[in-house]
Design a protein around this motif. Structure first.
Motif, PDB file in Angstrom:
ATOM      1  N   ASP A  83      -2.632  -6.770   3.532  1.00 10.89           N
ATOM      2  CA  ASP A  83      -1.719  -7.715   2.883  1.00 10.89           C
ATOM      3  C   ASP A  83      -1.710  -9.065   3.589  1.00 10.89           C
ATOM      4  O   ASP A  83      -1.322 -10.077   3.001  1.00 10.89           O
ATOM      5  N   GLU A 128       0.803  -1.212   0.000  1.00 12.10           N
ATOM      6  CA  GLU A 128       0.000   0.000   0.000  1.00 12.10           C
ATOM      7  C   GLU A 128       0.844   1.275   0.000  1.00 12.10           C
ATOM      8  O   GLU A 128       0.552   2.226  -0.727  1.00 12.10           O
ATOM      9  N   LYS A 156       2.091   2.891  -3.303  1.00 12.47           N
ATOM     10  CA  LYS A 156       1.035   3.554  -4.074  1.00 12.47           C
ATOM     11  C   LYS A 156       0.805   4.972  -3.566  1.00 12.47           C
ATOM     12  O   LYS A 156       0.616   5.910  -4.347  1.00 12.47           O
ATOM     13  N   GLY A 177      -0.669  -1.679   5.602  1.00 11.02           N
ATOM     14  CA  GLY A 177      -0.472  -2.959   4.956  1.00 11.02           C
ATOM     15  C   GLY A 177      -1.165  -4.118   5.636  1.00 11.02           C
ATOM     16  O   GLY A 177      -0.937  -5.276   5.244  1.00 11.02           O
TER      17      GLY A 177
END
Length: 471
Positions: free
Chosen positions: A398, A252, A255, A395
């Motif tokens: 994830d 993340e 990005k 994250g």
């Protein structure tokens, strides 16, 4: 000007400078870092012969003296002498010894925290994959590092922050640069060290001639007004040209930085951290049991939102909360006193491993946080077979499925509802346990982490052009 007069003037100037140089006195005041002498030192007055020379030279250069021939405008110059950076450098070199490190990892400290675990994982991987490597850890902050004892044997740990105590930040960077240039390791890896980042920002070109430069970033920090700040925003745009790789533990953050900073997302390498123990089989649980306690463990710092934890505990007075951990960074959060006052909260203090504090009386692990990479403690929770209740930040998705997470980190009602559902449903708890354990086994094995690092050219062993960053 006649040639003879010019020659005589030049000769007189040369003689003046030679004599002045021979009589130059060096001194240092206490503010310049020297030890103040027992008696007060008084700067010497200008010698008469110098004053006379100036008056004669004023015929050639009138601006040397004002109209009244006063020499008061000239003062004795005391050459500043600051030996403290040199002393700090000598202390550090003596601590390092004769070893020539192949890898230098710069951290602020080694204490309880996910980034600190990650730094230790890198050291372990280097030592395992390349037994001939010589690893030096430089802790750049003036702080204790209790986790230094977790480093593999033979790894050199140097407390740079303590050795440079009393130096301002700029002088610390100067000492660090000298150290890195002189040691010239094949790999320099910066993990959350501002001194390390500043070294690359100021002297990345020089450092990259002999060393491959790496950095690890995990997520932004946030101010009290939730404005994103941190090393990525301070340094990435100016240092990326010298970097061999920038690692991050989640998908993340790159990005976000690509969007906000205009950085090509391909410049980041997602390197998932592993679970650092053999993964045990998923334990069996008694379907007829009725566990009634919630486990929370971590740093009681602002990022981890102890205020949200306190609000959830207040909203669930019939549920007992076991809280492990303590404050690590920054001032004590007022929510800690609030937690201590709650009758359904037990504050246990520090812990070594989460697996050691999990009980069959716990029906969930509660994770509160306002921002994250991928918290490594979640791997410990999954290995222990405890269902996770966490927010959808950073994250975390994830590792945990989005549908299993609370959407907002500060939604107390959503946390309460999720925990009540987990407490009442054995099937939900069992489903979460199985999914978490499967994700751990599939994506977080130690061997996968070492293999991933081995695929990075030049990280374990010097590559043919290891020291060249990309433009």
């Amino acid at each position: 000007m006649p040639a003879e007069l010019a020659r005589r003037a030049a000769s007189r100037l040369a003689r003046l400078f030679r004599v002045a140089a021979s009589r130059l006195e060096f001194s240092a005041t206490a503010s310049q870092g020297a030890i103040a002498p027992a008696s007060v030192w008084t700067p010497p007055a200008m010698p008469e012969w110098v004053a006379e020379e100036l008056k004669e030279l004023a015929y050639i250069e009138p601006e040397l003296l004002p109209a009244d021939d006063s020499v008061d405008r000239f003062q004795f110059y005391s050459v500043p002498v600051d030996s403290e950076p040199g002393r700090a450098y000598r202390t550090l070199i003596n601590a390092i010894g004769a070893a020539s490190p192949s890898h230098i990892i710069m951290v602020p400290w080694l204490k309880a925290g996910g980034a600190d675990r990650g730094a230790i994982y890198h050291v372990r991987a280097i030592v395992e994959a390349n037994p001939g490597a010589s690893v030096l850890i430089i802790a750049t902050e003036d702080a204790e590092s209790p986790w230094a004892e977790k480093l593999p044997s033979g790894v050199c740990f140097v407390e740079f922050g303590k050795a440079t105590r009393g130096l301002d930040f700029n002088k610390q960077v100067v000492v660090a640069i000298r150290l890195l240039v002189q040691l010239a390791p094949q790999t320099i890896h910066v993990i959350n060290s501002r001194v390390g980042w500043e070294c690359i920002a100021r002297h990345g070109l020089a450092l990259s001639q002999a060393s491959a430069l790496y950095a690890s970033l995990f997520c932004d920090d946030y101010t009290s007004r939730m404005v994103p700040v941190g090393y990525a925003r301070d340094y990435l745009r100016t240092t990326l040209r010298w970097m061999a790789q920038v690692f991050t533990d989640n998908s993340e953050a790159p990005k976000v930085w690509a969007r906000d900073l205009g950085i090509d997302v391909s410049r980041f390498t997602v390197l998932p951290f592993p679970y650092d123990r053999p993964i045990p089989p998923l334990s069996t649980v008694d379907a007829g049991a009725s566990p009634s306690r919630v486990l929370w463990a971590g740093r009681l710092d602002r990022q981890k939102r102890p205020d949200v934890l306190a609000a959830i505990a207040e909203a669930m007075p019939d549920c007992q909360f076991d809280v492990w951990g303590g404050r690590v960074m920054g001032p004590a959060d007022p929510a800690i006193a609030r937690l201590q006052a709650l009758p359904n909260v037990t504050m246990h203090g520090a812990f070594a491993r989460l697996e050691d504090v999990v009980s069959t009386d716990h029906f969930a692990y509660l994770h509160t946080s306002a921002w994250e990479g991928v918290p490594t403690i979640l791997f410990d929770v999954a290995a222990a077979g405890l269902p996770i209740c966490a927010p959808m930040v950073g994250g975390i998705p994830d590792f945990c499925d989005r549908e299993d997470l609370v959407e907002r980190f500060d939604d107390v009602d959503a946390f309460r509802s999720r925990l009540e559902l987990m407490r009442s449903s054995f099937d939900l708890r069992q489903s979460l346990r199985q999914k978490q354990w499967g994700r751990l086994a599939d994506t977080r094995r130690w061997a996968h982490f070492v293999e991933h690092l081995a695929s990075i050219e030049g990280y374990f062993r010097r590559a043919s052009h290891a020291g060249r960053g990309r433009a």
